[in-house]
Design an enzyme around this catalytic site. Sequence first.
Site, PDB file in Angstrom:
ATOM      1  N   GLN A 260       0.822  -1.211   0.000  1.00  0.00           N
ATOM      2  CA  GLN A 260       0.000   0.000   0.000  1.00  0.00           C
ATOM      3  C   GLN A 260       0.851   1.254   0.000  1.00  0.00           C
ATOM      4  OE1 GLN A 260      -3.500  -0.220  -0.427  1.00  0.00           O
ATOM      5  NE2 GLN A 260      -2.533  -2.168  -0.928  1.00  0.00           N
ATOM      6  N   HIS A 263       1.871   2.881  -3.367  1.00  0.00           N
ATOM      7  CA  HIS A 263       0.917   3.568  -4.238  1.00  0.00           C
ATOM      8  C   HIS A 263       1.330   5.018  -4.456  1.00  0.00           C
ATOM      9  CE1 HIS A 263      -2.367   0.943  -5.354  1.00  0.00           C
ATOM     10  NE2 HIS A 263      -2.346   0.394  -4.150  1.00  0.00           N
ATOM     11  N   GLU A 328      -9.640   1.538   4.714  1.00  0.00           N
ATOM     12  CA  GLU A 328     -10.052   1.008   3.411  1.00  0.00           C
ATOM     13  C   GLU A 328      -9.863  -0.510   3.371  1.00  0.00           C
ATOM     14  OE1 GLU A 328      -8.867   1.696  -1.306  1.00  0.00           O
ATOM     15  OE2 GLU A 328      -7.460   2.257   0.280  1.00  0.00           O
ATOM     16  N   HIS A 329      -8.664  -0.979   3.718  1.00  0.00           N
ATOM     17  CA  HIS A 329      -8.357  -2.411   3.766  1.00  0.00           C
ATOM     18  C   HIS A 329      -7.989  -2.792   5.194  1.00  0.00           C
ATOM     19  CE1 HIS A 329      -6.935  -0.966  -0.280  1.00  0.00           C
ATOM     20  NE2 HIS A 329      -7.751  -1.928  -0.666  1.00  0.00           N
ATOM     21  N   ASP A 362      -7.030  -6.428  -4.559  1.00  0.00           N
ATOM     22  CA  ASP A 362      -6.695  -5.428  -5.568  1.00  0.00           C
ATOM     23  C   ASP A 362      -6.952  -5.930  -6.976  1.00  0.00           C
ATOM     24  OD1 ASP A 362      -5.909  -3.446  -3.828  1.00  0.00           O
ATOM     25  OD2 ASP A 362      -3.759  -3.852  -3.998  1.00  0.00           O
ATOM     26  N   HIS A 421     -53.171  19.240  -0.566  1.00  0.00           N
ATOM     27  CA  HIS A 421     -52.830  17.878  -0.164  1.00  0.00           C
ATOM     28  C   HIS A 421     -54.021  17.217   0.527  1.00  0.00           C
ATOM     29  CE1 HIS A 421     -48.710  19.061  -0.970  1.00  0.00           C
ATOM     30  NE2 HIS A 421     -48.249  17.857  -0.637  1.00  0.00           N
TER      31      HIS A 421
END
Length: 438
Positions: A260, A263, A328-329, A362, A421
């Site tokens: 990670q 990235h 996220e993970h 991934d 209404h």
Amino acid sequence: MIRRLNTADARFHDQLDALLSWEARESAEVARTAADIVAEVRVDGDAALTRLTRRHDALNVVSVEDLEVDPDELGRSLERLPVADRDALRLAADRIRTYHERQPRGDFSYTDELGNVLGQRTTPLDSVGVYIPGGQAAYPSTVLMTVIPARVAGVCKVVATVPTPRGERNDHVLAAMAIAGVDRVFTIGGAQAIAALAFGTATVPRVDKIVGPGGVFVAAAKRLVFGPAGIDLIAGPSEILVIADGSVDPRWTALDLLSQAEHDSDAQAILVSPDSGCLDQVQAAVDNLVDTLPRAGIVRQSLRERGALIEVRDLAEACEVANRIAPEHLELAVQDPEALLPTIRHAGAIFLGAHAAEVFGDYVAGPSHVLPTFGTARYASPLGVPDFVKRTSIIGGHEASVQGLARVAANIADAEGLAAHGLAARARVAGYDDNRSS
């Protein structure tokens, strides 16, 4: 190189807040630049796209037609790939498609005790725009993870944009588009791509929803165009949090953290463990591996600025920290990951045990790798078929079934001061006026 925190420290929560902050997220300069680009595209359309592409992608284009990829080129890219690469993309596509075909559609219908028919139906969006990142690396996996769920949902038209700095088109990305089934492809990136998809130009079609991850300018542009177009989520840098008890090879855990961190420099890798020895061993493995990586500079910056090794009292507290971060993970690198699973409330994707490496998520496991980041897993979900359909409520009734409902509705309408209404409801009461069915 990577900071060490301990929940026993009185300053821990302040330290954790500082660790989780991401300065670029609220950059006023990024927001201004994105707003200027979006406005330029909205006003000048195709002409703005060619200007901005020359300016930001160093791509010398004369007209916007130069930015659209010929559909035949996708097939040629697929044929140019080595057989092993073609097979890998096709296998991943098959697994992703199989997973998303199993996601529930959400249609239902029932008749209530009064005889009214109530229900819901789901219908696919007409058109979707998919943003594929391409500034720092090529991501054929993101093509598969975004386009295939849309196709499974039944979306009629899928338009993709991908930046091609200096005109470099990636065969793997274009091949993935051929496999996934993209209708039109434009070599446009950044905020200008988001604006073109949201508002449309003479050449780029307007879409109903925009999905796919991107950098800070893409995120800022998504915020600006929400309304005219739907969006999936505002993606931040990639994140991984590993809970470890020392039972997994420290080299495996180190590699998962590094995967990670490579990235980009804003990516975040965190290890949480009650075993200080485990933290020491993983740190040593990280130190030994970093210099072997081609993106070692990026990895070092990521780990130094946003990484952490966190010592906790026990695995229960490790889960509390994970829920606070909502990563996220989330890898559960422990002997009995299923025992911890009920305790985890917030995570984009959870990986169970030593062999469930995040990298499988991934590329090839099946679920989309487009996941909520920056703590948004507290309320957001992974990209999937539900993101490409919309729900429509179904309400049906007949004279007998609506008598009681009409009186209740009229009462509430009167309380709100909405006379029409109330009248519309009372008109359905049998014998109230001439609207009664014969």
